[in-house]
Write an enzyme that holds these catalytic residues in place. Structure first.
Site, mmCIF file in Angstrom:
data_model
loop_
_atom_site.group_PDB
_atom_site.id
_atom_site.type_symbol
_atom_site.label_atom_id
_atom_site.label_comp_id
_atom_site.label_asym_id
_atom_site.label_seq_id
_atom_site.Cartn_x
_atom_site.Cartn_y
_atom_site.Cartn_z
ATOM 1 N N ILE A 132 0.858 -1.182 0.000
ATOM 2 C CA ILE A 132 0.000 0.000 0.000
ATOM 3 C C ILE A 132 0.894 1.231 0.000
ATOM 4 O O ILE A 132 1.756 1.389 0.876
ATOM 5 C CB ILE A 132 -0.911 0.024 1.235
ATOM 6 C CG1 ILE A 132 -1.737 -1.259 1.308
ATOM 7 C CG2 ILE A 132 -1.828 1.256 1.221
ATOM 8 C CD1 ILE A 132 -2.306 -1.545 2.683
ATOM 9 N N THR A 133 0.690 2.135 -0.950
ATOM 10 C CA THR A 133 1.460 3.374 -0.968
ATOM 11 C C THR A 133 0.736 4.444 -0.157
ATOM 12 O O THR A 133 -0.485 4.435 -0.037
ATOM 13 C CB THR A 133 1.684 3.881 -2.404
ATOM 14 O OG1 THR A 133 0.441 4.307 -2.969
ATOM 15 C CG2 THR A 133 2.288 2.793 -3.278
ATOM 16 N N GLY A 134 1.523 5.351 0.412
ATOM 17 C CA GLY A 134 0.924 6.408 1.229
ATOM 18 C C GLY A 134 0.202 5.852 2.435
ATOM 19 O O GLY A 134 -0.880 6.331 2.810
ATOM 20 N N ALA A 135 0.806 4.866 3.089
ATOM 21 C CA ALA A 135 0.124 4.125 4.150
ATOM 22 C C ALA A 135 0.334 4.703 5.542
ATOM 23 O O ALA A 135 -0.060 4.083 6.532
ATOM 24 C CB ALA A 135 0.588 2.666 4.135
ATOM 25 N N ASN A 136 0.928 5.879 5.647
ATOM 26 C CA ASN A 136 1.242 6.399 6.981
ATOM 27 C C ASN A 136 0.135 7.286 7.560
ATOM 28 O O ASN A 136 0.196 7.663 8.728
ATOM 29 C CB ASN A 136 2.557 7.180 6.958
ATOM 30 C CG ASN A 136 2.509 8.371 6.022
ATOM 31 O OD1 ASN A 136 2.768 8.189 4.836
ATOM 32 N ND2 ASN A 136 2.182 9.552 6.505
ATOM 33 N N SER A 137 -0.876 7.631 6.757
ATOM 34 C CA SER A 137 -1.944 8.482 7.283
ATOM 35 C C SER A 137 -3.209 8.324 6.453
ATOM 36 O O SER A 137 -3.177 7.754 5.350
ATOM 37 C CB SER A 137 -1.519 9.963 7.289
ATOM 38 O OG SER A 137 -1.309 10.414 5.962
ATOM 39 N N GLY A 138 -4.320 8.832 6.970
ATOM 40 C CA GLY A 138 -5.557 8.897 6.213
ATOM 41 C C GLY A 138 -6.043 7.563 5.689
ATOM 42 O O GLY A 138 -6.008 6.542 6.372
ATOM 43 N N TYR A 161 -5.519 18.792 -10.250
ATOM 44 C CA TYR A 161 -5.757 17.579 -9.467
ATOM 45 C C TYR A 161 -6.748 16.680 -10.207
ATOM 46 O O TYR A 161 -6.543 15.468 -10.308
ATOM 47 C CB TYR A 161 -6.304 17.951 -8.089
ATOM 48 C CG TYR A 161 -6.610 16.750 -7.223
ATOM 49 C CD1 TYR A 161 -5.583 15.999 -6.656
ATOM 50 C CD2 TYR A 161 -7.926 16.369 -6.963
ATOM 51 C CE1 TYR A 161 -5.852 14.888 -5.868
ATOM 52 C CE2 TYR A 161 -8.211 15.267 -6.170
ATOM 53 C CZ TYR A 161 -7.173 14.531 -5.633
ATOM 54 O OH TYR A 161 -7.449 13.421 -4.850
#
Length: 279
Positions: A8-14, A167
Site C-alpha cells: 500500500i502506498t501512502g500508508a502512513n496516514s488517512g 488535481y
C-alpha cells in the site's frame, strides 16, 4: 503456501493508514510504502494498538522522485517472493504549480508517473503471484478536467482555482491508465480497478481551518474512505473483475466522465507515461 502480501502506498496516514490497518487485520503481510520513515513507523505503532499481531514492514519511497520509486520497487522485490495486491493510494493536491527534483510537474509526478512506474517495475512479480490485484485510488474529482492534454502533459499552463483542475486531470489520468493497464494485463491473472474513495477528512490540499470546520461534518472518515479499496483488494466476489470504476463497494462505471471512457486517450497517456519515466 506463503502468507498473501499486500503493498500500500501512502500508508502512513488517512485512507492509506486505514487500508493498511484493515488489510493487516485480515492476517495479510502488509508492506507500507511511505515517504517518511518516521511517520511510517508511527503508523505501524498505531496499527498495532488495534492489531497487535500485525505483520507490517515499511518500504521507503517518494513517488514524486523516480530514482526513489525504482529503489522502493527493488526493496519490495528483494523483500518478498510474492505480491498479491498493490494498492496505489498515495497522492497529493497542491494549490500552486511546482516541479520535482526530476523537473516534472509535481502533481503529475506524484499522482500518475510515480504509480505508473512503480506498477510497471512490480508487474512481473504480480504476474508471477497471480491471481493478483491492482487497486488505483482515483476520484470523482476527475470531472474537474474536460480531457488530458497529452501535448502539454508535463507543462500545464496553470492549475486552475486552488489547483482543483490539475488535481482533477491527474485523477482522470488514473482512471484512463487503469483501463489501459487492465487491457494489457488481460489473460495474466492480474486485475486492475480504479476507486473513488469519497470525500474524506484529510489534510489533502492543506485545507484552511475554516474549510475544515465547514466541510468536515459532510465528509467521510478515513476508515469509511478505505472500505472500497479494502473490498477490491481482498473480497473473493471481485477476484476476476477488471477495468472497472468503483465507489461504496459497488461498480459505478456510469459515474465516469466522457473523457474517462476514451480508449484512444488512454493509449496515448500510456505512451506518454512510458516516455516520461523512461520505462
Amino acid at each position: 503456501m506463503s502468507k498473501p502480501t499486500v503493498l500500500i502506498t501512502g500508508a502512513n496516514s488517512g485512507i492509506g493508514l486505514e487500508t493498511a490497518r484493515a488489510i493487516a487485520a485480515q492476517g495479510h503481510r502488509t508492506l507500507m510504502l511511505c515517504r517518511s520513515p518516521e511517520r511510517a513507523n508511527s503508523a505501524c505503532d498505531q496499527i498495532r494498538t488495534t492489531v497487535p499481531d500485525a505483520d507490517l514492514q515499511v518500504i521507503h519511497g517518494d513517488l514524486g522522485v523516480q530514482a526513489s520509486v525504482r529503489a522502493a520497487a527493488t526493496a519490495v522485490i528483494e523483500t518478498t517472493d510474492r505480491l498479491d495486491v498493490l494498492v496505489n493510494n498515495a497522492g497529493i493536491h497542491t494549490r500552486t504549480m511546482a516541479r520535482t527534483e526530476d523537473a516534472h510537474d509535481v502533481m503529475l509526478a506524484t499522482n500518475q508517473l510515480g504509480p505508473f512506474l512503480l506498477t510497471e517495475l512490480l508487474r512481473p512479480l504480480l504476474v508471477e503471484s497471480a491471481p493478483a490485484r491492482i487497486v488505483n485510488v482515483a476520484s470523482h474529482a476527475h470531472r474537474f478536467a474536460k480531457t488530458v492534454d497529452l501535448v502539454h502533459l508535463d507543462t500545464p499552463p496553470n492549475y486552475g482555482p486552488l489547483g482543483f483542475r490539475r488535481y482533477g486531470e491527474t485523477k482522470l489520468m488514473n482512471i484512463l491508465w487503469t483501463d489501459e493497464l487492465a487491457r494489457r494485463l488481460d489473460g495474466s491473472g492480474v486485475t486492475a480497478n480504479a476507486v473513488h474513495p469519497g470525500g474524506v477528512q484529510s489534510n489533502l490540499g492543506n485545507p484552511s481551518p475554516w474549510q475544515r470546520f465547514v466541510i468536515k461534518p459532510f465528509m467521510l472518515t478515513a476508515d469509511q474512505g478505505a472500505r472500497t479499496s479494502v473490498f477490491l483488494a481482498t473480497d473473493p466476489s471481485v477476484a476476476r473483475v477488471t477495468g472497472a470504476y468503483w465507489a461504496k463497494c459497488k461498480r459505478v462505471d456510469e459515474k465516469r466522465s466522457t473523457a474517462a471512457r476514451d480508449a484512444t486517450l488512454a493509449a496515448g497517456l500510456w505512451a506518454s507515461c512510458e516516455q516520461l519515466t523512461a520505462h
